[in-house]
Design a protein around this motif. Structure first.
Motif, short mmCIF file in Angstrom:
data_model
loop_
_atom_site.label_atom_id
_atom_site.label_comp_id
_atom_site.label_asym_id
_atom_site.label_seq_id
_atom_site.Cartn_x
_atom_site.Cartn_y
_atom_site.Cartn_z
N CYS A 126 -21.47 -65.58 3.58
CA CYS A 126 -21.70 -64.21 3.09
C CYS A 126 -21.95 -63.24 4.24
CB CYS A 126 -22.86 -64.16 2.09
SG CYS A 126 -24.49 -64.48 2.79
N HIS B 2 -19.63 -52.16 8.88
CA HIS B 2 -18.28 -52.10 8.31
C HIS B 2 -18.36 -51.88 6.80
CE1 HIS B 2 -14.19 -53.09 7.42
NE2 HIS B 2 -14.58 -54.06 6.62
N ALA B 4 -17.20 -52.64 3.70
CA ALA B 4 -16.29 -53.57 3.02
C ALA B 4 -16.03 -53.10 1.60
CB ALA B 4 -16.88 -54.97 3.01
N SER B 6 -15.08 -54.63 -1.06
CA SER B 6 -15.62 -55.46 -2.14
C SER B 6 -17.08 -55.11 -2.41
CB SER B 6 -15.48 -56.94 -1.79
OG SER B 6 -16.17 -57.24 -0.60
N ILE B 7 -17.85 -54.85 -1.36
CA ILE B 7 -19.28 -54.55 -1.57
C ILE B 7 -19.49 -53.14 -2.10
CG2 ILE B 7 -21.53 -54.45 -0.43
CD1 ILE B 7 -20.72 -56.56 1.42
N SER B 53 -16.46 -59.15 -7.80
CA SER B 53 -15.98 -58.45 -6.60
C SER B 53 -16.84 -58.83 -5.39
CB SER B 53 -16.03 -56.95 -6.85
OG SER B 53 -16.06 -56.25 -5.63
N SER B 54 -18.16 -59.01 -5.64
CA SER B 54 -19.04 -59.32 -4.50
C SER B 54 -18.75 -60.70 -3.92
CB SER B 54 -20.50 -59.23 -4.93
OG SER B 54 -20.85 -60.34 -5.72
N THR B 55 -18.14 -61.59 -4.69
CA THR B 55 -17.84 -62.92 -4.15
C THR B 55 -16.55 -62.91 -3.31
OG1 THR B 55 -16.55 -63.60 -6.06
CG2 THR B 55 -18.91 -64.08 -6.13
N LEU B 56 -15.81 -61.78 -3.37
CA LEU B 56 -14.53 -61.73 -2.66
C LEU B 56 -14.69 -61.74 -1.15
CD1 LEU B 56 -12.44 -59.16 -4.74
CD2 LEU B 56 -12.24 -61.65 -4.69
N HIS B 57 -15.86 -61.30 -0.65
CA HIS B 57 -16.01 -61.23 0.81
C HIS B 57 -16.61 -62.53 1.36
CE1 HIS B 57 -20.22 -60.49 0.03
NE2 HIS B 57 -20.47 -60.59 1.31
N TYR B 225 -16.22 -60.60 16.06
CA TYR B 225 -16.79 -60.50 14.71
C TYR B 225 -17.92 -59.46 14.68
CZ TYR B 225 -19.61 -61.76 10.65
OH TYR B 225 -20.34 -61.72 9.50
N GLU B 229 -17.73 -56.13 12.50
CA GLU B 229 -18.62 -56.15 11.33
C GLU B 229 -19.74 -55.10 11.48
OE1 GLU B 229 -18.08 -58.02 8.75
OE2 GLU B 229 -19.95 -57.95 7.63
#
Lengths: 252, 306
Positions: A126, B2, B4, B6-7, B53-57, B225, B229
């Motif tokens: 996560c 970043h 994102a 999805s979040i 959607s939150s699990t997509l990242h 990263y 990020e």
């Protein structure tokens, strides 16, 4: 279990990094990547490794900073600015924010020696622990989708199948200038603790309240090159034969 | 940080969904109306869609269930647990309304409490991070809760107007929540703009006693990263404009449209105005959430010259 162990842990294994000695050669970066890509957990992947946009997972990186004293001047090598090479890896904090935020229990701090580790079979990737760490000690491996971090080479330091001299983290074993030291910072008589006491070892970002175990030894005071050169012109301290020679040469 | 997608979608959708669930849980919509039954469905869809959607990242979404285990220490885990717990009263309320046209007081109030606690947990994921100073303030959860209230009242107003039900209470509630939420948000932004950085390159390197510290060389030439990020930056001039756009679309336009709904009642015009208010608010909220991430500076950037 992402609650922190009762502080302080009986042992506080960590690194002491000497900023006076580091020459920024990146040997520790390479040896860390080499050891850890085949060691604990998933390999440290690279993305686009032979392309223009290469990037990858590293557990240890060297930054270089320029420090300019108040009113100082940057003027090539005769200026007053100092260049300081700055290795950075996980500080194995006593109050590690990366541990408590973990929703799965993958991120944990060992109760016996204080090493902060990630159980990669439980990590969901996560990224919240990387957000919580103010030091940037954690990097997500984009191939494995799990969080990677310095393990203090846990597969070396307790490894009885390798020679005793090798039972230190790979970066420490490799450093050609002896800028990196490994030991128990909870033991006041350990070599690292004595070094920290004598040299005024410091915490990074103490204001973040993380209580890092790793310590940094500050660079020793230094004269700018210009001042050192000016000092050589003063010959009044000469004695004996050199005093006579000094006087004779002045008269010529 | 970043931003994102999805979040951003997750926090916006779940905020709207929990807000609508709270409006339904308080019994502000007549359960006998078809529009109210639809509202229950929409609330659950927004919440469920947001969570998905939150699990997509995630790097390993197949292990997402493990995130329910560490509620003792982790706000992210608490959010997951509360989201699932809250589904129970919400589903009971939805069942009673959809199949029996009834409003149940106890599941309704439990649903309101659960929705509030879940939104609070979501906001605390961010507010608990000392490493992101802009987020580390009690104003963050206050904004999230008030925005959920505003979005929920607006959606409730839309469904009430569409079903020909009572609109004045929801309209007044919408205006009150919009006013409170944007007051809190402007205070949040002022706090971010005026704060002295907690950590500096000097404290990050411990070299401050030698002089001013400036990054000379990054560890590697390319991004990593951490920089992709945590190193996201948005130009100040654009950020200021986007902040104004979010305030106008997310606050002022919906408030004016709601006044129009108050004037026109549950007519066709009222429904259209309420729908526009919800749409405008959603656009404003997506902008606000994008800025929430994009403008926040992470302490690690002290090591990267950012």
């Amino acid at each position: 279990m992402t609650c922190l162990p009762s502080n302080p842990t009986p042992k506080k294994l960590g690194l002491v990094i000497d900023l006076d000695v580091c020459v920024g050669c990146h040997a520790c970066v390479v040896s860390c990547k080499e050891w850890n890509t085949g060691g604990y957990g998933a390999a440290l992947s690279d993305q686009d490794p032979y392309g223009a946009d290469v990037s990858g997972t590293f557990l240890n990186r060297i930054h270089s900073f320029e420090v300019l004293p108040e009113g100082g001047e940057v003027a090539a090598e005769r200026g007053e600015a100092r260049l300081i090479h700055f290795p950075k890896s996980c500080l194995h904090c006593e109050d590690a924010p990366c541990v408590t935020v973990c929703p799965t229990g993958a991120s944990y701090k060992r109760a016996d020696d204080g090493i902060v580790l990630v159980d990669e079979d439980m990590c969901i990737g996560c990224g919240l622990c990387a957000w919580a760490c103010p030091y940037g000690a954690r990097e997500m491996d984009l191939a494995a989708g799990v969080m990677k971090k310095c393990t203090l080479c846990i597969d070396r330091i307790y490894n009885e199948t390798i020679e005793e001299v090798d039972r230190v983290p790979s970066c420490v074993r490799t450093c050609p200038t002896n800028a990196r030291h490994f030991g128990d910072l909870a033991d006041p008589n350990s070599a690292v603790s004595i070094m920290v006491a004598e040299r005024g070892g410091m915490d990074l970002m103490p204001e973040q309240g993380t209580k890092p175990v790793n310590k940094y030894l500050p660079p020793r005071p230094r004269l700018p090159l210009a001042a050192a050169a000016a000092g050589r012109e003063d010959t009044s301290g000469a004695t004996g034969f050199f005093a006579w020679l000094d006087g004779m040469l002045d008269r010529i | 940080m970043h931003p994102a997608l999805s979040i951003i979608v997750f926090t916006t959708a779940s905020g709207l969904g929990y807000g609508l669930a709270a409006a339904l849980g308080l019994g502000l919509l007549n359960p006998a109306l078809v529009s109210t039954k639809l509202a229950h469905f929409v609330a659950l869809a927004l919440i469920g869609g947001g969570l998905l959607s939150s699990t997509l990242h995630l790097g390993n979404p197949q292990r997402a269930w493990r995130a329910l285990s560490q509620w003792r220490s982790s706000w992210l885990s608490r959010e997951g647990v509360m989201a699932i717990v809250t589904f129970v009263p919400l589903c009971i309320s939805a069942y009673a309304a959809i199949f029996h046209s009834r409003y149940l007081l106890l599941p309704g109030l439990l649903g309101v409490a659960g929705a509030g606690v879940t939104v609070y947990c979501t906001s605390m994921i961010y507010a608990s991070l000392k490493s992101v100073q802009a987020w580390h303030t009690p104003l963050t959860p206050l904004c999230y809760l008030l925005f959920a209230g505003a979005g929920g009242s607006l959606l409730g107003l839309l469904f009430a107007a569409a079903g020909g039900g009572d609109t004045p209470i929801l309209a007044l509630l919408s205006i009150a929540f919009l006013g409170a939420a944007w007051t809190a948000k402007l205070a949040w932004r002022r706090n971010m703009e005026n704060m002295d950085p907690l950590s500096t390159p000097e404290s990050a390197t411990g070299l401050g006693n030698l002089g001013r510290v400036r990054l000379f060389e990054r560890p590697h030439i390319n991004d990593n990263y951490l920089t992709s990020e945590m190193g996201f930056r948005v130009a100040r001039k654009h950020a200021d404009k986007l902040a104004k756009i979010s305030l106008i679309a997310g606050g002022i336009v919906p408030a004016v449209l709601v006044l129009g709904v108050l004037a026109s009642g549950a007519s066709g015009l009222g429904v259209a105005l309420a729908a526009l208010a919800v749409l405008s608010h959603a656009v404003g909220m997506l902008t606000e959430r994008w800025l929430f991430f994009a403008e926040a500076r992470h302490a690690v950037m002290n090591y990267y010259g950012g």
